[in-house]
Design a protein around this motif. Sequence first.
Motif, short mmCIF file in Angstrom:
data_model
loop_
_atom_site.label_atom_id
_atom_site.label_comp_id
_atom_site.label_asym_id
_atom_site.label_seq_id
_atom_site.Cartn_x
_atom_site.Cartn_y
_atom_site.Cartn_z
N ARG A 23 5.97 8.16 5.00
CA ARG A 23 5.02 8.14 4.14
C ARG A 23 5.43 7.39 2.96
N MET A 27 6.11 4.65 -6.68
CA MET A 27 6.28 5.50 -7.76
C MET A 27 7.38 5.13 -8.74
N GLY A 28 7.22 5.20 -10.09
CA GLY A 28 8.02 5.04 -11.15
C GLY A 28 9.20 5.83 -11.17
N MET A 45 8.05 11.75 -10.96
CA MET A 45 7.00 12.35 -11.59
C MET A 45 5.75 12.29 -10.97
N PRO A 46 5.50 12.85 -9.79
CA PRO A 46 4.05 12.54 -9.02
C PRO A 46 2.90 13.59 -9.69
N PHE A 47 2.03 12.88 -9.66
CA PHE A 47 0.67 13.44 -10.13
C PHE A 47 0.19 14.27 -8.91
N SER A 50 -0.63 15.21 -4.25
CA SER A 50 0.24 14.21 -3.84
C SER A 50 0.87 14.57 -2.49
N THR A 51 0.64 13.71 -1.65
CA THR A 51 1.39 14.08 -0.36
C THR A 51 2.93 13.89 -0.54
N PHE A 73 3.71 -2.84 -2.61
CA PHE A 73 3.02 -2.17 -3.78
C PHE A 73 1.56 -2.24 -3.51
N VAL A 77 -1.39 0.79 -2.18
CA VAL A 77 -2.67 1.47 -2.61
C VAL A 77 -3.84 0.86 -2.24
N ARG A 81 -0.10 1.49 4.56
CA ARG A 81 1.09 2.39 4.22
C ARG A 81 2.24 1.95 5.16
N ARG A 120 1.50 17.41 -13.41
CA ARG A 120 2.57 16.27 -12.88
C ARG A 120 4.30 17.02 -12.88
N ALA A 150 -1.70 -3.31 -9.05
CA ALA A 150 -1.73 -2.23 -7.99
C ALA A 150 -1.72 -1.01 -9.03
N VAL A 151 -1.35 -0.91 -10.10
CA VAL A 151 -1.41 0.45 -10.81
C VAL A 151 -2.93 0.60 -10.98
N ALA A 213 -3.09 7.34 -13.18
CA ALA A 213 -2.27 8.06 -12.21
C ALA A 213 -0.78 7.82 -12.44
#
Length: 215
Positions: A23, A27-28, A45-47, A50-51, A73, A77, A81, A120, A150-151, A213
């Motif tokens: 997967r 992510m930041g 810090m995943p929201f 989130s898989t 990137f 989204v 993937r 989060r 992409a964000v 997100a």
Amino acid sequence: MSPVSARIHEAVVCTRDADGRLRSAPMGVRWQPGGPGGALQAVLMPFRPSTTLDNLLRERVAVLNLLVDARVFAGCVTGRRDWPSRAVAGDGHGPWPARLDCALRHVALRVAAVEDDPQRPRLRLDPVEDVTHAPFDGMNRAQAAVIEGAVLVSRLHLLPVERIAEEMAALQVAIDRSAGPEEREAWSWLLEAVEARRRRPVARPAAVTARGATA
Ligand SMILES: Cc1cc2nc3c(=O)[nH]c(=O)nc-3n(C[C@H](O)[C@H](O)[C@H](O)COP(=O)(O)O)c2cc1C
């Protein structure tokens, strides 16, 4: 890397799904001291939902990919993937998720601490392997524009599509002036996603704010 960093680096996090599939998710990541002997730890810090978060909590490992191929990137989204990948050694105690072939550098990470949160959670991870594969050629405006785009596209389910289209239009100049073929392809996927949402509007949940997100 400065010892205490508020700076967020945009990376692609690879984890293993329950069935072992890879997967990949942008992510930041922040780097902060707190590891053994004050060593730097990665903070993710995943929201929710989130898989990647589910995978991290189950398997306790991830591979962070630092890369400049903007297609990854934009692809992640927009439903693309699956990117070429290869095995990593990690700390030798696997199984480890693979790293992406296009990573300039990868860092294998083990979850050290989880601060839970209904929206989060904050995960601190210790690096156990850090390998550089290719040189960094310098910053590029079009790559930065694709990251921004992409964000925005990752927030299509949260924000009005017209607002996203306006923000994308402002980024177009960087694409026109500085893009190579990879950035143009990535940008075309993002524009397609915005157009598809225009044709197929969805009701937005009333409680969701415009923060969206990512950090
Ligand atoms: C540059 C970039 C940075 C992102 N950073 C985050 C982040 O820090 N946390 C997060 O939850 N989602 C972030 N996202 C959005 C996720 O990548 C996206 O929602 C993805 O589908 C999450 O996959 P998952 O369900 O496996 O977590 C970011 C997206 C982009 C393009």
